[in-house]
Write an enzyme that holds these catalytic residues in place. Structure first.
Site, mmCIF file in Angstrom:
data_model
loop_
_atom_site.group_PDB
_atom_site.id
_atom_site.type_symbol
_atom_site.label_atom_id
_atom_site.label_comp_id
_atom_site.label_asym_id
_atom_site.label_seq_id
_atom_site.Cartn_x
_atom_site.Cartn_y
_atom_site.Cartn_z
ATOM 1 N N GLN B 126 0.841 -1.197 0.000
ATOM 2 C CA GLN B 126 0.000 0.000 0.000
ATOM 3 C C GLN B 126 0.877 1.249 0.000
ATOM 4 O O GLN B 126 1.664 1.448 0.928
ATOM 5 C CB GLN B 126 -0.902 -0.007 1.239
ATOM 6 C CG GLN B 126 -1.850 1.183 1.311
ATOM 7 C CD GLN B 126 -2.790 1.106 2.502
ATOM 8 O OE1 GLN B 126 -2.510 0.407 3.476
ATOM 9 N NE2 GLN B 126 -3.900 1.814 2.442
ATOM 10 N N GLY B 127 0.729 2.082 -1.027
ATOM 11 C CA GLY B 127 1.508 3.315 -1.114
ATOM 12 C C GLY B 127 0.616 4.525 -0.901
ATOM 13 O O GLY B 127 0.330 5.267 -1.850
ATOM 14 N N GLU B 244 -11.617 -0.920 4.572
ATOM 15 C CA GLU B 244 -10.572 -1.265 5.533
ATOM 16 C C GLU B 244 -11.105 -1.186 6.960
ATOM 17 O O GLU B 244 -10.817 -2.028 7.802
ATOM 18 C CB GLU B 244 -9.381 -0.313 5.351
ATOM 19 C CG GLU B 244 -8.180 -0.663 6.214
ATOM 20 C CD GLU B 244 -7.019 0.315 6.020
ATOM 21 O OE1 GLU B 244 -7.181 1.310 5.308
ATOM 22 O OE2 GLU B 244 -5.956 0.060 6.594
ATOM 23 N N SER B 370 -6.789 6.312 12.109
ATOM 24 C CA SER B 370 -6.482 6.291 13.539
ATOM 25 C C SER B 370 -7.777 6.373 14.338
ATOM 26 O O SER B 370 -8.815 6.793 13.832
ATOM 27 C CB SER B 370 -5.580 7.474 13.900
ATOM 28 O OG SER B 370 -6.338 8.666 13.878
ATOM 29 N N ASN B 371 -7.708 5.954 15.600
ATOM 30 C CA ASN B 371 -8.925 5.966 16.410
ATOM 31 C C ASN B 371 -9.466 7.381 16.600
ATOM 32 O O ASN B 371 -10.663 7.561 16.811
ATOM 33 C CB ASN B 371 -8.665 5.260 17.743
ATOM 34 C CG ASN B 371 -8.569 3.752 17.548
ATOM 35 O OD1 ASN B 371 -8.542 3.267 16.410
ATOM 36 N ND2 ASN B 371 -8.534 3.008 18.640
ATOM 37 N N GLU B 372 -8.586 8.366 16.465
ATOM 38 C CA GLU B 372 -9.069 9.750 16.516
ATOM 39 C C GLU B 372 -9.876 10.077 15.248
ATOM 40 O O GLU B 372 -10.883 10.777 15.312
ATOM 41 C CB GLU B 372 -7.886 10.715 16.676
ATOM 42 C CG GLU B 372 -7.259 10.703 18.062
ATOM 43 C CD GLU B 372 -6.592 9.376 18.424
ATOM 44 O OE1 GLU B 372 -6.008 8.729 17.527
ATOM 45 O OE2 GLU B 372 -6.661 8.977 19.591
#
Lengths: 381, 385
Positions: B126-127, B244, B370-372
């Site tokens: 993954q880029g 995802e 991220s969880n944020e």
């Protein structure tokens, strides 16, 4: 596996939502209702009876509707949404449930028939001063003489104990087990001292001094196991009520964040606040999942499975109730502290439900004691 | 409402359970159960077993090897796989680029890449992330400039997980620097053996080399390797990131580790300790709540779009995954210091592996959005804040 309501259940939800919304969606109406005794609206209680809600859990032979746990949970959740003060959980689910589980056919028809019709309010008189959420009774004792029974001792707090037409009282039997008794509101030797509870409801100190009582079911039989199972059902319905209350608390808080302005902008501009609201949503969703699951376990599970489901749901809901109740006030700021505004009443009711039938520590203790008995917890039967 | 699986779904669950526990090589499943890092060959072999039975990419369109399963069956497939300690199909292939190619790619690109992607004949990297474009992915600066039938790519990608094994890399590149940042991005498929492309491993806090930097210096990529239209890459990126998020809550795997942790607690006499027992009981309860939430969410995502509550699954799922790994370190106690000890150590293997696993899993609340970022999604799309 299916998590959706069928058409009839959806119709029930809409009907209940309409009924309780009409009464209490304006918070000021709720506030006025709880200001005066008996802390709920007798006319609304009658309308709930007309809709068949008060007889939902009981069989048709007993004057009820014969509905399942999902239907009861729908009513509980909708009442929770508006923090309706009618004593559905205590009077119908808990006290009525005890009569349904233990009473003779004649007693069930009489007591539950009157309850379902809205003609009678029951009070569950189980709690004893100094004891925490036990199914057995020690502070109230039952004595039999010549086929007649009398009770002596104390119960407190008894939800709606002063208003109740009939009290369902647990007492220590001469043989040492725990029996249940019906005591009429006008019984001799009974003293009832009513007071308001912090959530706007009513409770009472009830003392018995040689008070005549009718054994519920077979005289002298130990019914602690039945008390336990009915109390587990009441716990699960308390969870559903709390879910309704938490949903409104979060929705009210979100609405406040988008309307209240400080520093020239609405509060939802501040990520420190919106992230906390997001965490409240996570707590709510997890709690809701266990409340719904436990309700479904009631429909198909054994008493032991229902007991475990009640513990699991109660633990999760207790944690969520604290989190959401506390944050709802904090995110409101000063207005959250006032009795004139609704949000504090939700926190108060959540705190009440948390301690009515066992708090997080109480349930976690049971779960921790059995944690080594299984490898994993599988939600499917 | 009912809790029981239908007879058909129960039979499906049994079928999956039998398949995963009998067809996937035991050594691979043992490696997962023993929390060992899998080799590239093991990951490839496992996926090929699944693909040979049509079970590697059930989320793809049927014509490219997918299954027209209900969300519940897809969930059962995923849970039974984790319960049997079978490694999930490589996420870069099965969950990320595969569905993007199937949805946005030309027929030629589909035929060229999808069968090889399902069978892990191509290992995708993954880029996406760059040193200055993490959560703010759209700020990416790697450029692709058209030169005849080719793009010339220059720039740097980072956090490329398992890039050292990668054959191809799906890459977000800036193809128009003069428009709003989201509107100037395209997606290119790049052969990692192309001259000018270099991969540099990054050592992580657990001592492993799981992620990499990937450098592009005048890397020439045929224009036919673009997925979708020029400057439409942000659409593909959002599609990919939504998928995802859904696949990232490892409920079954976390349950397995917690069950093992109970055994380890028992073996070391800690299960009778009331503080430890209550900590485990609370984790178990939260995992149950998460699993039931996952079941509720799949039940409501029949239209194929991720349910907004899938952010709850990602966030809470990774928190619990981390909390269980933390529990294992605490159960290991002083033995957790011996992470570098070999098999001749007198300390139990699990206690030696506890801290690297714990440190490694700090990534879980950072990747996959991220969880944020998940809190942001919940606040905006669910709560309207």
């Amino acid at each position: 596996m299916d998590f959706t309501y069928d058409e009839e259940q959806q119709a029930l939800r809409e009907a209940v939502r309409g009924l309780v919304g009409k009464a209490y969606s304006d918070y000021e109406q709720r506030r006025q209702t709880v200001a005066a005794d008996p802390g709920f609206d007798e006319a609304q209680w009658g309308r709930m009876a007309e809709m068949g809600l008060l007889g939902l859990p009981f069989s048709e032979d007993d004057g009820g509707v014969g509905a399942g746990p999902v239907e009861i949970s729908i009513v509980a959740e909708e009442l929770g949404r508006v923090v309706a003060p009618e004593p559905y959980l205590a009077s119908v689910v808990w006290a009525g449930g005890l009569v349904s589980a233990v009473g003779t056919a004649e007693q069930r028809a009489e007591v539950l028939g009157a309850l379902s019709a809205g003609e009678s309010v029951l009070a569950p008189a189980l709690a004893e001063p100094g004891r925490r959420w036990t199914n057995d009774a020690t502070a109230t004792t039952a004595v039999e003489a010549g086929g007649s029974w009398t009770l002596t001792g104390a119960k407190e707090p008894v939800i709606q104990g002063a208003r109740a037409d009939v009290l369902v009282v647990s007492a220590m039997l001469p043989s040492g087990g725990t029996g249940l008794f019906l005591v009429g509101g006008d019984a001799e030797g009974m003293t009832r001292t009513g007071y308001a509870t912090h959530d706007g409801g009513r409770a009472a100190k009830v003392t018995f001094d040689g008070t005549p009582a009718t054994p519920l079911g077979e005289p002298g039989a130990d019914v602690a196991a039945s008390i336990a199972t009915v109390t587990d059902l009441a716990r699960i319905m308390a969870c559903n009520e709390a879910v309704g209350a938490m949903e409104t608390a979060l929705r009210t808080t979100s609405a406040y964040l988008t309307s209240r302005k400080q520093f020239g902008v609405t509060l939802n501009t501040f990520q420190a606040l919106t992230f906390r609201a997001a965490d409240m949503y996570i707590s709510l969703e997890l709690a809701k999942s266990l409340a719904v699951w436990a309700t479904m376990v009631v429909a198909s599970g054994s008493p032991a499975e229902i007991a475990e489901a009640a513990q699991r749901a109660s633990l999760q809901v207790a944690r969520a109730g604290r989190h959401i109740g506390q944050e709802a006030i904090q995110l409101h700021g000063g207005i959250g502290m006032t009795a004139e505004y609704s949000i504090g009443a939700y926190t108060s009711r959540l705190t009440f439900l948390d301690h009515l039938l066992g708090d997080a520590t109480f349930h976690l203790r049971s779960l921790a004691a059995t944690v080594g008995d299984h490898a994993e917890v599988d939600p499917l039967p | 409402m009912q809790l029981e699986l239908s007879a058909e779904d129960a039979a499906f669950r049994d079928e999956m359970r039998t398949f995963f526990t009998t067809e996937v090589p035991q050594e691979i499943r043992d490696a997962v159960a023993n929390r060992r890092e899998l080799t590239k060959d093991q990951i490839v072999e496992s996926q090929r077993v699944l693909n040979a039975h049509g079970l590697a990419v059930p989320n793809w369109p049927v014509e490219w090897g997918g299954k027209d399963w209900s969300p519940l069956r897809r969930h059962i497939w995923h849970e039974e796989m984790q319960r049997a300690d079978v490694p999930a199909p490589l996420a870069f292939n099965a969950s990320m680029i595969g569905p993007v190619i199937a949805h946005f790619g030309s027929q030629e690109i589909k035929e060229r890449f999808l069968p090889a992607t399902a069978n892990l004949d191509i290992w995708w990297s993954q880029g996406f992330s760059e040193p200055d474009a993490g959560s703010d992915l759209a700020s990416l600066r790697t450029t692709a400039v058209r030169d005849g039938d080719e793009f010339v790519v220059n720039g740097q990608k980072t956090w490329t997980t398992l890039g050292q094994y990668g054959d191809w890399i799906f890459t977000l590149v800036r193809t128009d620097p003069d428009v709003k940042k989201q509107a100037g991005i395209s997606m290119l498929l790049i052969d990692m053996t192309t001259p000018g492309l270099t991969v540099r491993p990054i050592e992580l806090i657990d001592g492993g080399y799981e992620v990499n930097e990937v450098w592009f210096e005048d890397v020439r990529v045929p224009v036919g390797n673009m997925v979708g239209e020029l400057n439409s890459g942000w659409t593909q990126a959002k599609f990919l990131l939504g998928n995802e998020r859904v696949g990232v809550a490892p409920v079954g795997a976390t349950k397995r580790v917690l069950a093992q942790a109970k055994d380890w607690a028992r073996e070391t006499g800690q299960l009778d300790d009331v503080l430890t027992a209550s900590r485990i009981a609370e984790l178990e309860n939260e995992l149950l709540a998460l699993e039931l939430t996952a079941l509720r969410v799949v039940a409501h995502s029949a239209d194929g779009k991720p349910h907004p509550a899938s952010s709850v699954l990602k966030l809470k799922g990774t928190e619990l995954q981390q909390a269980v790994s933390e529990l294992v370190v605490d159960l290991a106690g002083p033995a957790s210091l011996a992470s570098g000890a070999g098999d001749d150590s007198d300390l139990p293997w699990w206690s030696r592996r506890a801290t690297p696993a714990y440190l490694n899993l700090r990534k879980a609340s950072i990747y996959g959005g991220s969880n944020e970022v998940q809190r942001q999604i919940i606040a905006k799309t669910i709560l309207g804040l």
